[in-house]
Motif scaffolding. Structure first.
Motif, PDB file in Angstrom:
ATOM      1  N   SER A  77       0.821  -1.214   0.000  1.00  0.00           N
ATOM      2  CA  SER A  77       0.000   0.000   0.000  1.00  0.00           C
ATOM      3  C   SER A  77       0.854   1.263   0.000  1.00  0.00           C
ATOM      4  CB  SER A  77      -0.952   0.012   1.194  1.00  0.00           C
ATOM      5  OG  SER A  77      -0.248   0.115   2.420  1.00  0.00           O
ATOM      6  N   ALA A  78       2.161   1.128   0.165  1.00  0.00           N
ATOM      7  CA  ALA A  78       3.069   2.279   0.073  1.00  0.00           C
ATOM      8  C   ALA A  78       2.939   2.981  -1.277  1.00  0.00           C
ATOM      9  CB  ALA A  78       4.509   1.833   0.287  1.00  0.00           C
ATOM     10  N   TYR A  79       2.492   2.253  -2.297  1.00  0.00           N
ATOM     11  CA  TYR A  79       2.383   2.824  -3.638  1.00  0.00           C
ATOM     12  C   TYR A  79       0.970   3.303  -3.974  1.00  0.00           C
ATOM     13  CZ  TYR A  79       7.062   0.991  -4.412  1.00  0.00           C
ATOM     14  OH  TYR A  79       8.415   0.739  -4.313  1.00  0.00           O
ATOM     15  N   ALA A  80       0.094   3.370  -2.985  1.00  0.00           N
ATOM     16  CA  ALA A  80      -1.301   3.724  -3.225  1.00  0.00           C
ATOM     17  C   ALA A  80      -1.447   5.084  -3.909  1.00  0.00           C
ATOM     18  CB  ALA A  80      -2.089   3.705  -1.924  1.00  0.00           C
ATOM     19  N   ALA A  81      -0.634   6.062  -3.522  1.00  0.00           N
ATOM     20  CA  ALA A  81      -0.801   7.422  -4.045  1.00  0.00           C
ATOM     21  C   ALA A  81      -0.434   7.542  -5.517  1.00  0.00           C
ATOM     22  CB  ALA A  81       0.033   8.408  -3.218  1.00  0.00           C
ATOM     23  N   VAL A  82       0.396   6.644  -6.026  1.00  0.00           N
ATOM     24  CA  VAL A  82       0.792   6.734  -7.437  1.00  0.00           C
ATOM     25  C   VAL A  82      -0.058   5.858  -8.345  1.00  0.00           C
ATOM     26  CG1 VAL A  82       3.174   7.294  -6.805  1.00  0.00           C
ATOM     27  CG2 VAL A  82       2.571   4.923  -7.317  1.00  0.00           C
ATOM     28  N   LEU A  83      -0.804   4.934  -7.807  1.00  0.00           N
ATOM     29  CA  LEU A  83      -1.534   3.967  -8.624  1.00  0.00           C
ATOM     30  C   LEU A  83      -2.476   4.600  -9.645  1.00  0.00           C
ATOM     31  CD1 LEU A  83      -2.451   1.010  -6.230  1.00  0.00           C
ATOM     32  CD2 LEU A  83      -0.789   1.045  -8.091  1.00  0.00           C
ATOM     33  N   PRO A  84      -3.241   5.642  -9.286  1.00  0.00           N
ATOM     34  CA  PRO A  84      -4.218   6.146 -10.262  1.00  0.00           C
ATOM     35  C   PRO A  84      -3.607   6.688 -11.555  1.00  0.00           C
ATOM     36  CG  PRO A  84      -4.725   6.942  -8.050  1.00  0.00           C
ATOM     37  CD  PRO A  84      -3.365   6.335  -8.001  1.00  0.00           C
ATOM     38  N   ASP A  85      -2.347   7.085 -11.524  1.00  0.00           N
ATOM     39  CA  ASP A  85      -1.767   7.796 -12.666  1.00  0.00           C
ATOM     40  C   ASP A  85      -0.624   7.058 -13.345  1.00  0.00           C
ATOM     41  OD1 ASP A  85      -3.445  10.203 -12.358  1.00  0.00           O
ATOM     42  OD2 ASP A  85      -2.402  10.365 -10.444  1.00  0.00           O
ATOM     43  N   LEU A  86      -0.501   5.758 -13.103  1.00  0.00           N
ATOM     44  CA  LEU A  86       0.503   4.957 -13.791  1.00  0.00           C
ATOM     45  C   LEU A  86       0.072   4.686 -15.230  1.00  0.00           C
ATOM     46  CD1 LEU A  86       1.296   2.293 -11.027  1.00  0.00           C
ATOM     47  CD2 LEU A  86       2.658   4.313 -11.630  1.00  0.00           C
ATOM     48  N   ASP A  87       1.056   4.504 -16.102  1.00  0.00           N
ATOM     49  CA  ASP A  87       0.804   4.160 -17.497  1.00  0.00           C
ATOM     50  C   ASP A  87       0.583   2.651 -17.578  1.00  0.00           C
ATOM     51  OD1 ASP A  87       0.809   3.596 -20.179  1.00  0.00           O
ATOM     52  OD2 ASP A  87       2.640   4.705 -20.640  1.00  0.00           O
ATOM     53  N   ARG A  88      -0.675   2.248 -17.522  1.00  0.00           N
ATOM     54  CA  ARG A  88      -1.004   0.828 -17.486  1.00  0.00           C
ATOM     55  C   ARG A  88      -1.022   0.189 -18.872  1.00  0.00           C
ATOM     56  NH1 ARG A  88      -4.700   0.057 -12.347  1.00  0.00           N
ATOM     57  NH2 ARG A  88      -4.111   1.923 -11.195  1.00  0.00           N
ATOM     58  N   ALA A  89      -0.987   1.010 -19.921  1.00  0.00           N
ATOM     59  CA  ALA A  89      -0.924   0.471 -21.277  1.00  0.00           C
ATOM     60  C   ALA A  89       0.500   0.070 -21.640  1.00  0.00           C
ATOM     61  CB  ALA A  89      -1.450   1.494 -22.281  1.00  0.00           C
ATOM     62  N   SER A  90       1.481   0.795 -21.107  1.00  0.00           N
ATOM     63  CA  SER A  90       2.880   0.510 -21.427  1.00  0.00           C
ATOM     64  C   SER A  90       3.520  -0.476 -20.448  1.00  0.00           C
ATOM     65  CB  SER A  90       3.697   1.807 -21.412  1.00  0.00           C
ATOM     66  OG  SER A  90       3.267   2.705 -22.410  1.00  0.00           O
ATOM     67  N   PHE A  91       3.022  -0.481 -19.214  1.00  0.00           N
ATOM     68  CA  PHE A  91       3.664  -1.259 -18.159  1.00  0.00           C
ATOM     69  C   PHE A  91       2.674  -2.192 -17.472  1.00  0.00           C
ATOM     70  CE2 PHE A  91       5.761   2.913 -18.371  1.00  0.00           C
ATOM     71  CZ  PHE A  91       7.064   2.526 -18.676  1.00  0.00           C
ATOM     72  N   SER A  92       3.196  -3.271 -16.933  1.00  0.00           N
ATOM     73  CA  SER A  92       2.483  -4.125 -15.984  1.00  0.00           C
ATOM     74  C   SER A  92       3.246  -4.034 -14.667  1.00  0.00           C
ATOM     75  CB  SER A  92       2.439  -5.577 -16.463  1.00  0.00           C
ATOM     76  OG  SER A  92       1.704  -5.706 -17.657  1.00  0.00           O
ATOM     77  N   TYR A  93       2.617  -3.447 -13.665  1.00  0.00           N
ATOM     78  CA  TYR A  93       3.251  -3.261 -12.362  1.00  0.00           C
ATOM     79  C   TYR A  93       2.768  -4.331 -11.388  1.00  0.00           C
ATOM     80  CZ  TYR A  93       4.774   1.474 -13.717  1.00  0.00           C
ATOM     81  OH  TYR A  93       5.366   2.556 -14.329  1.00  0.00           O
ATOM     82  N   ALA A  94       3.683  -5.087 -10.823  1.00  0.00           N
ATOM     83  CA  ALA A  94       3.350  -6.056  -9.789  1.00  0.00           C
ATOM     84  C   ALA A  94       3.815  -5.504  -8.448  1.00  0.00           C
ATOM     85  CB  ALA A  94       4.001  -7.398 -10.065  1.00  0.00           C
ATOM     86  N   LEU A  95       2.875  -5.153  -7.589  1.00  0.00           N
ATOM     87  CA  LEU A  95       3.167  -4.666  -6.249  1.00  0.00           C
ATOM     88  C   LEU A  95       3.165  -5.861  -5.309  1.00  0.00           C
ATOM     89  CD1 LEU A  95       2.191  -2.153  -7.824  1.00  0.00           C
ATOM     90  CD2 LEU A  95       1.125  -1.356  -5.719  1.00  0.00           C
ATOM     91  N   VAL A  96       4.207  -5.993  -4.505  1.00  0.00           N
ATOM     92  CA  VAL A  96       4.356  -7.190  -3.662  1.00  0.00           C
ATOM     93  C   VAL A  96       4.345  -6.832  -2.180  1.00  0.00           C
ATOM     94  CG1 VAL A  96       5.721  -8.305  -5.479  1.00  0.00           C
ATOM     95  CG2 VAL A  96       6.894  -7.116  -3.608  1.00  0.00           C
ATOM     96  N   ASP A  97       3.987  -7.830  -1.377  1.00  0.00           N
ATOM     97  CA  ASP A  97       4.171  -7.756   0.074  1.00  0.00           C
ATOM     98  C   ASP A  97       5.330  -8.656   0.442  1.00  0.00           C
ATOM     99  OD1 ASP A  97       1.996  -6.087   0.610  1.00  0.00           O
ATOM    100  OD2 ASP A  97       0.608  -7.750   0.918  1.00  0.00           O
ATOM    101  N   LEU A  98       6.386  -8.086   0.999  1.00  0.00           N
ATOM    102  CA  LEU A  98       7.502  -8.889   1.483  1.00  0.00           C
ATOM    103  C   LEU A  98       7.087  -9.661   2.727  1.00  0.00           C
ATOM    104  CD1 LEU A  98      10.412  -6.300   1.097  1.00  0.00           C
ATOM    105  CD2 LEU A  98       9.750  -8.122  -0.500  1.00  0.00           C
ATOM    106  N   ARG A  99       7.835 -10.693   3.044  1.00  0.00           N
ATOM    107  CA  ARG A  99       7.534 -11.489   4.240  1.00  0.00           C
ATOM    108  C   ARG A  99       7.519 -10.585   5.477  1.00  0.00           C
ATOM    109  NH1 ARG A  99       9.986 -17.480   3.538  1.00  0.00           N
ATOM    110  NH2 ARG A  99      10.593 -17.403   1.336  1.00  0.00           N
ATOM    111  N   GLY A 100       6.476 -10.758   6.281  1.00  0.00           N
ATOM    112  CA  GLY A 100       6.324  -9.951   7.489  1.00  0.00           C
ATOM    113  C   GLY A 100       5.433  -8.738   7.296  1.00  0.00           C
ATOM    114  N   TYR A 101       4.905  -8.553   6.060  1.00  0.00           N
ATOM    115  CA  TYR A 101       4.114  -7.364   5.739  1.00  0.00           C
ATOM    116  C   TYR A 101       2.817  -7.734   5.030  1.00  0.00           C
ATOM    117  CZ  TYR A 101       8.256  -4.530   6.749  1.00  0.00           C
ATOM    118  OH  TYR A 101       9.328  -3.936   7.361  1.00  0.00           O
ATOM    119  N   GLY A 102       1.789  -6.915   5.225  1.00  0.00           N
ATOM    120  CA  GLY A 102       0.546  -7.046   4.484  1.00  0.00           C
ATOM    121  C   GLY A 102      -0.022  -8.448   4.552  1.00  0.00           C
ATOM    122  N   GLU A 103      -0.337  -9.000   3.386  1.00  0.00           N
ATOM    123  CA  GLU A 103      -0.885 -10.351   3.340  1.00  0.00           C
ATOM    124  C   GLU A 103       0.147 -11.413   3.710  1.00  0.00           C
ATOM    125  OE1 GLU A 103      -2.891 -11.192  -0.326  1.00  0.00           O
ATOM    126  OE2 GLU A 103      -3.938  -9.275  -0.347  1.00  0.00           O
TER     127      GLU A 103
END
Length: 278
Positions: free
Chosen positions: A29-55
């Motif tokens: 969720s650290a990247y929540a503020a940038v998500l709405p304005d990413l170029d989703r046509a040019s890129f595929s962004y995989a946001l991950v939770d490292l061990r010990g965080y989030g899910e």
């Protein structure tokens, strides 16, 4: 190291695959503020939770940058990503540099946003106590976030950042991660790496300012670039999301394998140089 599938979410369906790795104080969720304005046509962004965080908050592990790099390679295999770029914030920047050491042939481009250097960030005295006790003391987390953003951010934002950090991280894992990103020096493993590498540093961050990037990142990566953001501290995703997106995506688009990548877009960074906005 045990096999583990990092919890993740993919945004976009572009041909250029990109991992985004969070830092010490947050999950993906650290990247929540940038998500709405990413170029989703040019890129595929995989946001991950490292061990010990989030899910992955309850996931067992060594909680090291080396383990995280291996987890990312495993996830890339699972997703069918033969080659990819990686963005890492702070501690995640150290994880990204580990990828440059263990899987350089898989990396297209490397981006560190206020990245912890591959040489670690040794702590001593009161500073060491402040960071070590942050695992169990919310006021320490708040003090660190306030300090690394130049003491200029609203109290409500600081409180929100601390609340998110507490809710989305396991205290014992949080403490263990500190020993890895702060205490491990693997810079000899990345020195001379051929991957194009961008460091983005906030001028308001006294802990990892542009000068530290010049002494570390710029010295180790032959094809390195540095951009200093004058109105950001350590959390550029929150402090200046639009500027960060533009800088990072211009850099990623300059990859020769990216459609139109051979032609640098207006305002793009100079290759193998340092660019700092006025």
């Amino acid at each position: 190291m045990t096999s583990f599938v990092l919890p993740h979410e993919v945004h976009g369906d572009g041909a250029h695959k990109v991992f985004a790795v969070h830092g010490w104080f947050a999950d993906r969720s650290a990247y929540a503020a940038v998500l709405p304005d990413l170029d989703r046509a040019s890129f595929s962004y995989a946001l991950v939770d490292l061990r010990g965080y989030g899910e992955a908050r309850d996931a067992a592990g060594a909680y090291t940058t080396a383990e995280a790099a291996a987890d990312l390679v495993g996830l890339a295999d699972r997703l069918g990503w033969e080659r990819f770029s990686v963005i890492g914030h702070s501690m995640g920047g150290a994880v990204a540099q580990r990828l440059a050491a263990v899987a350089p042939h898989r990396l297209r481009r490397l981006v560190g946003v206020s990245p912890v250097p591959a040489s670690g960030l040794p702590l001593a005295g009161e500073q060491a106590t402040l960071f070590t006790d942050a695992a169990y003391r919310p006021e320490n987390r708040r003090a660190i976030i306030d300090f690394t953003t130049g003491g200029r951010r609203p109290a409500a934002w600081l409180d929100r950042m601390v609340a998110r950090s507490l809710a989305r991280s396991d205290a014992e894992a949080f403490r263990a991660w500190l020993d890895s990103w702060a205490g491990e020096d693997f810079h000899s493993d990345v020195e001379g790496a051929a991957v194009p590498a961008l460091a983005v540093a906030g001028e308001l961050d006294p802990a990892l300012p542009p000068e530290v990037m010049r002494q570390t990142w710029m010295a180790w990566f032959p094809h390195a670039q540095l951009v200093a953001l004058p109105f950001a501290g350590h959390y550029a995703m929150d402090e200046c999301p639009l500027e960060l997106i533009r800088v990072v995506e211009d850099f990623l688009r300059a990859d020769p394998g990216h459609p139109g990548g051979a032609v640098a877009p207006e305002g793009a960074l100079a290759v193998a140089g340092e660019s700092e906005p006025a």
